[in-house]
Design a protein around this motif. Structure first.
Motif, PDB file in Angstrom:
ATOM      1  N   SER B  92      49.578  34.521  37.485  1.00 57.61           N
ATOM      2  CA  SER B  92      48.405  34.741  38.326  1.00 57.61           C
ATOM      3  C   SER B  92      48.395  36.184  38.822  1.00 57.61           C
ATOM      4  N   PRO B  93      47.177  36.709  39.070  1.00 55.06           N
ATOM      5  CA  PRO B  93      47.109  38.092  39.567  1.00 55.06           C
ATOM      6  C   PRO B  93      47.511  38.184  41.030  1.00 55.06           C
ATOM      7  N   ASN B  94      47.800  39.405  41.470  1.00 57.50           N
ATOM      8  CA  ASN B  94      48.087  39.633  42.879  1.00 57.50           C
ATOM      9  C   ASN B  94      46.798  39.786  43.664  1.00 57.50           C
ATOM     10  N   CYS B  95      46.953  39.620  44.961  1.00 59.23           N
ATOM     11  CA  CYS B  95      45.822  39.694  45.878  1.00 59.23           C
ATOM     12  C   CYS B  95      45.306  41.129  45.968  1.00 59.23           C
ATOM     13  N   MET B  96      43.980  41.252  46.272  1.00 56.45           N
ATOM     14  CA  MET B  96      43.435  42.574  46.548  1.00 56.45           C
ATOM     15  C   MET B  96      42.705  42.591  47.880  1.00 56.45           C
ATOM     16  N   GLY B  97      42.947  41.599  48.685  1.00 55.26           N
ATOM     17  CA  GLY B  97      42.485  41.641  50.066  1.00 55.26           C
ATOM     18  C   GLY B  97      41.152  40.985  50.358  1.00 55.26           C
ATOM     19  N   GLY B  98      40.523  40.373  49.368  1.00 52.32           N
ATOM     20  CA  GLY B  98      39.164  39.866  49.576  1.00 52.32           C
ATOM     21  C   GLY B  98      39.054  38.406  49.949  1.00 52.32           C
TER      22      GLY B  98
END
Lengths: 109, 100
Positions: B92-98
């Motif tokens: 899974s991808p990492n978070c980008m704050g959204g």
């Protein structure tokens, strides 16, 4: 029927390749949206996007309409293709490019 | 939460050859400890079912949890034949704050 649903239907009808995402292609605001838009961009065709963080009415109503609870959502030719997991796998297998090309060339023909 | 998700899936999908649920909430912004999950599920029931429909099957089974605490659920559904070829699901991808 609410105006928001009409708007959604119009967006889906009028855009052969349409991505509902968090943020924009240049500034995605979520890792799942980032990965999905990257895959779509790599297919090299024009596509439309809607930032659901700045369109909260769409964010609220699209999940029930689409029968899909989360974002991003990729729509091609009026059909929901899926979210990040599906788009990523389709991209890795090369199918996404074919689907997007088929979706965009029909119109210009 | 993982136990609850697994119970619900076990009750609705049969047979399940493999089920693996990971809590990935620590990778994401926000204080919620039960916000992000990843599911790998292998079942004969996915045979002949398009990916979008496989996901919708699972969303339907877990709709109460998805309407509540869970913010994101990565789903990797395979048939036993697909899994035999693949043997692992994507990261899974990492978070980008959204997540707001």
């Amino acid at each position: 029927m609410s105006n928001t649903i009409d708007t959604i239907k119009q967006q889906i009808e009028q855009n052969d390749v349409l991505l509902y995402m968090k943020g924009s292609p240049n500034q995605p605001m979520c890792g799942f949206s980032a990965r999905t838009v990257q895959a779509v961009m790599e297919c090299g065709q024009r596509f439309a996007f809607v930032d659901i963080l700045t369109n909260q009415d769409i964010r609220a109503e699209l999940p029930a309409y689409a029968n899909w609870p989360t974002f991003p959502q990729l729509w091609i030719k009026g059909e929901l293709v899926g979210g990040c997991d599906i788009v990523t796998e389709l991209h890795e297998s090369g199918e996404l490019k074919t689907m997007i090309e088929a979706g965009t060339t029909e119109k210009s023909a | 939460m993982i136990e609850l998700l697994e119970q619900k899936l076990q009750a609705a999908i049969n047979p399940i050859e493999l089920i693996d649920i990971q809590n990935e909430s620590h990778k994401h912004s926000g204080p919620a400890a039960n916000s992000h999950f990843k599911l790998v599920i292998v079942s004969e029931q996915f045979q002949g079912v398009l990916p979008v429909k496989r996901h919708q099957m699972i969303y339907e089974i877990l709709k109460e949890e998805l309407a509540g605490e869970i913010h994101a659920l990565a789903i990797h559904p395979y048939t036993p034949a697909q899994w035999a070829k693949k043997q692992n699901a994507p990261e899974s991808p990492n978070c980008m704050g959204g997540s707001a």
